[in-house]
Design a protein around this motif. Structure first.
Motif, PDB file in Angstrom:
ATOM      1  N   MET A   1     -14.046  31.161  25.419  1.00 20.97           N
ATOM      2  CA  MET A   1     -13.775  29.738  25.303  1.00 20.97           C
ATOM      3  C   MET A   1     -14.868  28.921  25.989  1.00 20.97           C
ATOM      4  SD  MET A   1     -11.638  27.774  23.945  1.00 20.97           S
ATOM      5  CE  MET A   1     -10.189  26.832  24.033  1.00 20.97           C
ATOM      6  N   MET A   2     -15.331  29.402  27.134  1.00 21.72           N
ATOM      7  CA  MET A   2     -16.371  28.695  27.876  1.00 21.72           C
ATOM      8  C   MET A   2     -17.676  28.666  27.073  1.00 21.72           C
ATOM      9  SD  MET A   2     -16.871  27.124  30.612  1.00 21.72           S
ATOM     10  CE  MET A   2     -17.932  26.760  31.948  1.00 21.72           C
ATOM     11  N   LEU A   3     -17.974  29.744  26.354  1.00 22.15           N
ATOM     12  CA  LEU A   3     -19.191  29.808  25.555  1.00 22.15           C
ATOM     13  C   LEU A   3     -19.176  28.756  24.443  1.00 22.15           C
ATOM     14  CD1 LEU A   3     -21.856  31.233  24.919  1.00 22.15           C
ATOM     15  CD2 LEU A   3     -20.561  32.753  23.420  1.00 22.15           C
ATOM     16  N   ILE A   4     -18.034  28.545  23.827  1.00 23.76           N
ATOM     17  CA  ILE A   4     -17.903  27.542  22.772  1.00 23.76           C
ATOM     18  C   ILE A   4     -18.143  26.147  23.339  1.00 23.76           C
ATOM     19  CG2 ILE A   4     -16.278  26.475  21.157  1.00 23.76           C
ATOM     20  CD1 ILE A   4     -15.060  29.266  20.788  1.00 23.76           C
ATOM     21  N   GLN A   5     -17.622  25.870  24.525  1.00 21.61           N
ATOM     22  CA  GLN A   5     -17.839  24.568  25.154  1.00 21.61           C
ATOM     23  C   GLN A   5     -19.312  24.335  25.452  1.00 21.61           C
ATOM     24  OE1 GLN A   5     -15.367  24.447  28.586  1.00 21.61           O
ATOM     25  NE2 GLN A   5     -13.476  24.485  27.407  1.00 21.61           N
ATOM     26  N   VAL A   6     -19.985  25.377  25.936  1.00 24.01           N
ATOM     27  CA  VAL A   6     -21.412  25.255  26.236  1.00 24.01           C
ATOM     28  C   VAL A   6     -22.196  24.995  24.952  1.00 24.01           C
ATOM     29  CG1 VAL A   6     -23.444  26.519  27.061  1.00 24.01           C
ATOM     30  CG2 VAL A   6     -21.307  26.631  28.337  1.00 24.01           C
ATOM     31  N   VAL A   7     -21.840  25.676  23.879  1.00 24.41           N
ATOM     32  CA  VAL A   7     -22.509  25.472  22.593  1.00 24.41           C
ATOM     33  C   VAL A   7     -22.287  24.040  22.121  1.00 24.41           C
ATOM     34  CG1 VAL A   7     -22.476  26.119  20.148  1.00 24.41           C
ATOM     35  CG2 VAL A   7     -22.471  27.890  21.915  1.00 24.41           C
ATOM     36  N   TYR A   8     -21.071  23.523  22.231  1.00 26.36           N
ATOM     37  CA  TYR A   8     -20.795  22.144  21.833  1.00 26.36           C
ATOM     38  C   TYR A   8     -21.622  21.146  22.640  1.00 26.36           C
ATOM     39  CZ  TYR A   8     -16.799  23.207  18.816  1.00 26.36           C
ATOM     40  OH  TYR A   8     -15.990  23.650  17.811  1.00 26.36           O
ATOM     41  N   VAL A   9     -21.679  21.340  23.947  1.00 34.30           N
ATOM     42  CA  VAL A   9     -22.433  20.413  24.800  1.00 34.30           C
ATOM     43  C   VAL A   9     -23.918  20.464  24.448  1.00 34.30           C
ATOM     44  CG1 VAL A   9     -23.162  19.966  27.180  1.00 34.30           C
ATOM     45  CG2 VAL A   9     -20.763  20.394  26.678  1.00 34.30           C
ATOM     46  N   VAL A  10     -24.450  21.651  24.224  1.00 26.75           N
ATOM     47  CA  VAL A  10     -25.857  21.774  23.846  1.00 26.75           C
ATOM     48  C   VAL A  10     -26.099  21.077  22.509  1.00 26.75           C
ATOM     49  CG1 VAL A  10     -27.630  23.424  23.118  1.00 26.75           C
ATOM     50  CG2 VAL A  10     -26.321  23.840  25.200  1.00 26.75           C
ATOM     51  N   LEU A  11     -25.203  21.276  21.549  1.00 18.76           N
ATOM     52  CA  LEU A  11     -25.355  20.623  20.249  1.00 18.76           C
ATOM     53  C   LEU A  11     -25.252  19.110  20.364  1.00 18.76           C
ATOM     54  CD1 LEU A  11     -23.362  22.985  17.863  1.00 18.76           C
ATOM     55  CD2 LEU A  11     -25.831  22.648  17.967  1.00 18.76           C
ATOM     56  N   ILE A  12     -24.335  18.624  21.199  1.00 21.60           N
ATOM     57  CA  ILE A  12     -24.150  17.180  21.362  1.00 21.60           C
ATOM     58  C   ILE A  12     -25.417  16.530  21.914  1.00 21.60           C
ATOM     59  CG2 ILE A  12     -22.966  15.455  22.797  1.00 21.60           C
ATOM     60  CD1 ILE A  12     -20.412  17.114  22.425  1.00 21.60           C
ATOM     61  N   TRP A  13     -26.105  17.187  22.842  1.00 19.04           N
ATOM     62  CA  TRP A  13     -27.269  16.587  23.466  1.00 19.04           C
ATOM     63  C   TRP A  13     -28.581  16.932  22.762  1.00 19.04           C
ATOM     64  CZ3 TRP A  13     -27.423  12.950  27.204  1.00 19.04           C
ATOM     65  CH2 TRP A  13     -26.220  12.669  27.839  1.00 19.04           C
ATOM     66  N   VAL A  14     -28.713  18.137  22.240  1.00 12.44           N
ATOM     67  CA  VAL A  14     -29.999  18.581  21.701  1.00 12.44           C
ATOM     68  C   VAL A  14     -30.237  18.084  20.278  1.00 12.44           C
ATOM     69  CG1 VAL A  14     -31.327  20.634  21.049  1.00 12.44           C
ATOM     70  CG2 VAL A  14     -30.141  20.558  23.234  1.00 12.44           C
ATOM     71  N   VAL A  15     -29.226  18.129  19.427  1.00 10.33           N
ATOM     72  CA  VAL A  15     -29.418  17.759  18.019  1.00 10.33           C
ATOM     73  C   VAL A  15     -29.919  16.320  17.858  1.00 10.33           C
ATOM     74  CG1 VAL A  15     -28.226  17.431  15.821  1.00 10.33           C
ATOM     75  CG2 VAL A  15     -27.888  19.532  17.104  1.00 10.33           C
ATOM     76  N   PRO A  16     -29.294  15.314  18.475  1.00  9.04           N
ATOM     77  CA  PRO A  16     -29.818  13.950  18.297  1.00  9.04           C
ATOM     78  C   PRO A  16     -31.230  13.769  18.853  1.00  9.04           C
ATOM     79  CG  PRO A  16     -27.622  13.865  19.246  1.00  9.04           C
ATOM     80  CD  PRO A  16     -28.040  15.292  19.236  1.00  9.04           C
ATOM     81  N   ILE A  17     -31.520  14.419  19.975  1.00  7.85           N
ATOM     82  CA  ILE A  17     -32.849  14.291  20.567  1.00  7.85           C
ATOM     83  C   ILE A  17     -33.901  14.934  19.665  1.00  7.85           C
ATOM     84  CG2 ILE A  17     -34.282  15.028  22.525  1.00  7.85           C
ATOM     85  CD1 ILE A  17     -31.752  14.595  24.274  1.00  7.85           C
ATOM     86  N   LEU A  18     -33.593  16.113  19.130  1.00  2.23           N
ATOM     87  CA  LEU A  18     -34.543  16.771  18.228  1.00  2.23           C
ATOM     88  C   LEU A  18     -34.735  15.996  16.933  1.00  2.23           C
ATOM     89  CD1 LEU A  18     -33.722  20.574  18.617  1.00  2.23           C
ATOM     90  CD2 LEU A  18     -35.700  19.322  19.484  1.00  2.23           C
ATOM     91  N   LEU A  19     -33.664  15.426  16.401  1.00  2.00           N
ATOM     92  CA  LEU A  19     -33.795  14.634  15.180  1.00  2.00           C
ATOM     93  C   LEU A  19     -34.645  13.386  15.405  1.00  2.00           C
ATOM     94  CD1 LEU A  19     -30.191  14.907  13.671  1.00  2.00           C
ATOM     95  CD2 LEU A  19     -32.290  15.991  12.837  1.00  2.00           C
ATOM     96  N   ALA A  20     -34.467  12.731  16.536  1.00  2.00           N
ATOM     97  CA  ALA A  20     -35.278  11.549  16.850  1.00  2.00           C
ATOM     98  C   ALA A  20     -36.735  11.941  17.051  1.00  2.00           C
ATOM     99  CB  ALA A  20     -34.737  10.857  18.094  1.00  2.00           C
ATOM    100  N   TRP A  21     -36.978  13.028  17.751  1.00  2.00           N
ATOM    101  CA  TRP A  21     -38.342  13.495  17.991  1.00  2.00           C
ATOM    102  C   TRP A  21     -39.031  13.842  16.672  1.00  2.00           C
ATOM    103  CZ3 TRP A  21     -40.336  18.704  17.819  1.00  2.00           C
ATOM    104  CH2 TRP A  21     -41.630  18.822  18.310  1.00  2.00           C
TER     105      TRP A  21
END
Length: 124
Positions: A1-21
């Motif tokens: 369960m903790m791994l899924i939360q970490v994946v969600y947090v990484v996706l929430i922060w990394v995806v928008p930043i990478l798309l903008a870059w």
């Protein structure tokens, strides 16, 4: 369960930043300098950045199993502050209509009331 939360947090922060870059990298030089100039403006730091980071903080607090209320409240506070700055800027701009300003006020009031109602915020 903790791994899924970490994946969600990484996706929430990394995806928008990478798309903008990626979008900035695809622009031609003139357009890129124009975007960098807009990023350095006070409206970006006081209005658009708090909107963006407030939403990301809210989502980060929401995906945790315990629902970190502190992050949710800070995120919504930043989001509301950014919205207020953008609203005031729109209000002071002479080319915008009064109806749009009143509409933004109504949307903001409904948004805050909905947040307080749904998340049982003890701040009021």
């Amino acid at each position: 369960m903790m791994l899924i939360q970490v994946v969600y947090v990484v996706l929430i922060w990394v995806v928008p930043i990478l798309l903008a870059w990626r979008a900035v990298r695809k622009m031609d030089e003139e357009k890129r300098h124009e975007v960098i100039k807009e990023i350095k403006s006070p409206l970006f730091f006081l209005g658009i950045a708090p909107l963006f980071f407030g939403l990301l903080l809210f989502l980060t607090g929401s995906v945790s199993a315990t629902g970190i209320k502190f992050l949710q409240h800070v995120g919504m506070g930043l989001f509301f502050f950014g919205w207020c700055v953008v609203w005031v800027e729109e209000l002071l701009d002479k080319n915008k209509s009064t109806a749009k300003g009143i509409g933004m006020i109504a949307v903001g009031i409904v948004g805050v009331a909905t947040y307080i109602y749904l998340y049982n915020c003890d701040c009021v």
